[in-house]
Design a protein around this motif. Structure first.
Motif, PDB file in Angstrom:
ATOM      1  N   GLU A  38      36.600  40.687  39.297  1.00 11.96           N
ATOM      2  CA  GLU A  38      37.105  39.633  40.168  1.00 11.96           C
ATOM      3  C   GLU A  38      38.586  39.377  39.937  1.00 11.96           C
ATOM      4  O   GLU A  38      39.325  39.116  40.888  1.00 11.96           O
ATOM      5  CB  GLU A  38      36.297  38.350  39.961  1.00 11.96           C
ATOM      6  CG  GLU A  38      34.901  38.415  40.563  1.00 11.96           C
ATOM      7  CD  GLU A  38      34.255  37.055  40.681  1.00 11.96           C
ATOM      8  OE1 GLU A  38      34.983  36.050  40.751  1.00 11.96           O
ATOM      9  OE2 GLU A  38      33.021  36.985  40.704  1.00 11.96           O
ATOM     10  N   GLU A  42      41.201  39.741  42.876  1.00 11.84           N
ATOM     11  CA  GLU A  42      42.001  38.572  43.258  1.00 11.84           C
ATOM     12  C   GLU A  42      43.490  38.899  43.238  1.00 11.84           C
ATOM     13  O   GLU A  42      44.249  38.442  44.090  1.00 11.84           O
ATOM     14  CB  GLU A  42      41.700  37.412  42.312  1.00 11.84           C
ATOM     15  CG  GLU A  42      40.332  36.780  42.546  1.00 11.84           C
ATOM     16  CD  GLU A  42      39.888  35.861  41.433  1.00 11.84           C
ATOM     17  OE1 GLU A  42      38.810  35.251  41.544  1.00 11.84           O
ATOM     18  OE2 GLU A  42      40.623  35.748  40.425  1.00 11.84           O
ATOM     19  N   ILE A  77      42.573  29.919  41.734  1.00 12.52           N
ATOM     20  CA  ILE A  77      42.360  30.953  40.716  1.00 12.52           C
ATOM     21  C   ILE A  77      42.626  30.385  39.322  1.00 12.52           C
ATOM     22  O   ILE A  77      41.865  30.625  38.381  1.00 12.52           O
ATOM     23  CB  ILE A  77      43.275  32.165  40.984  1.00 12.52           C
ATOM     24  CG1 ILE A  77      42.837  32.895  42.264  1.00 12.52           C
ATOM     25  CG2 ILE A  77      43.248  33.132  39.798  1.00 12.52           C
ATOM     26  CD1 ILE A  77      43.729  34.049  42.641  1.00 12.52           C
TER      27      ILE A  77
END
Length: 225
Positions: A38, A42, A77
């Motif tokens: 991830e 991202e 994030i």
């Protein structure tokens, strides 16, 4: 440096390349450890956002809107790294969808039924198609998040691990290939899927009509002069 290289004559080349890299990278990063997957994805999405914003520099209103989305995306994030926030992944999917929708709308204004036809605009129509598929992939991820049994052939896991598969299913549906390895399993999912198939057919018709009409108008103008 990037802003100097990208201009109105080549902006869609960079944008299309960034979207293709995103799709390729999403499939390749599935081979790395789940904990890193991830984070890598991202980061790739963040770079894609940056290229899209710079490429759409001629559209100031959409540029400001998308810059705001990027700031919120980065904030989400960072929060995700340090704090467990319920439904934060859903927010990130919505932010991605909003960004791709804003990019799609801005490109549409620049290439559909407007101005003369050139190679940059043709490449822009490819970017539109890729954005259309990515938007539906995000919709499918949202549907899966709320309904784990919505699709057969794919299970409900963190969206980063499903992104590549849903992108694959989206483009297979958009082009009406329908391999059948992933399929809708609930009435709502079925509606969403056939709506994308309809959108794919109409997209091709609209783009062809736009490019043909713009080409004819350009030819008539050249003959008059």
């Amino acid at each position: 440096m990037l802003e100097r290289k990208i201009n109105k004559h080549n902006n869609f080349y960079y944008m299309t390349a960034a979207l293709v890299v995103l799709l390729l990278s999403a499939s390749l990063v599935r081979t790395v450890a789940d904990g890193m997957l991830e984070s890598i994805l991202e980061g790739i999405i963040g770079v894609t956002f940056l290229v899209c914003v710079v490429s759409l520099g001629v559209d100031k209103s959409w540029k400001r809107f998308m810059q705001t989305l990027i700031v919120v995306w980065v904030a989400a994030i960072l929060v995700k790294r340090f704090v467990v926030v319920p439904h934060l992944d859903l927010l990130m999917l919505v932010l991605m969808f909003a960004f791709f929708w804003g990019t799609f709308s801005s490109i549409s204004k620049q290439i559909l039924f407007s101005g003369s036809v050139n190679t940059n605009k043709v490449v822009g129509s490819i970017a539109l198609f890729l954005l259309l598929g990515l938007q539906w992939a995000l919709i499918y991820l949202l549907v899966l998040a709320f309904s784990p049994n919505a699709f057969t052939g794919i299970e409900q896991i963190p969206w980063g691990q499903n992104f590549s598969q849903m992108a694959y299913f989206s483009f297979v549906t958009l082009t009406t290939l329908g391999y059948g390895d992933i399929s809708p399993n609930t009435p709502f999912a079925q509606v969403v899927v056939y709506m994308e198939a309809i959108a794919g057919v109409f997209y091709m018709a609209i783009v062809v009509a736009s490019l043909v009409s713009a080409g004819l108008a350009q030819k008539e103008t050249e003959q008059e002069h």
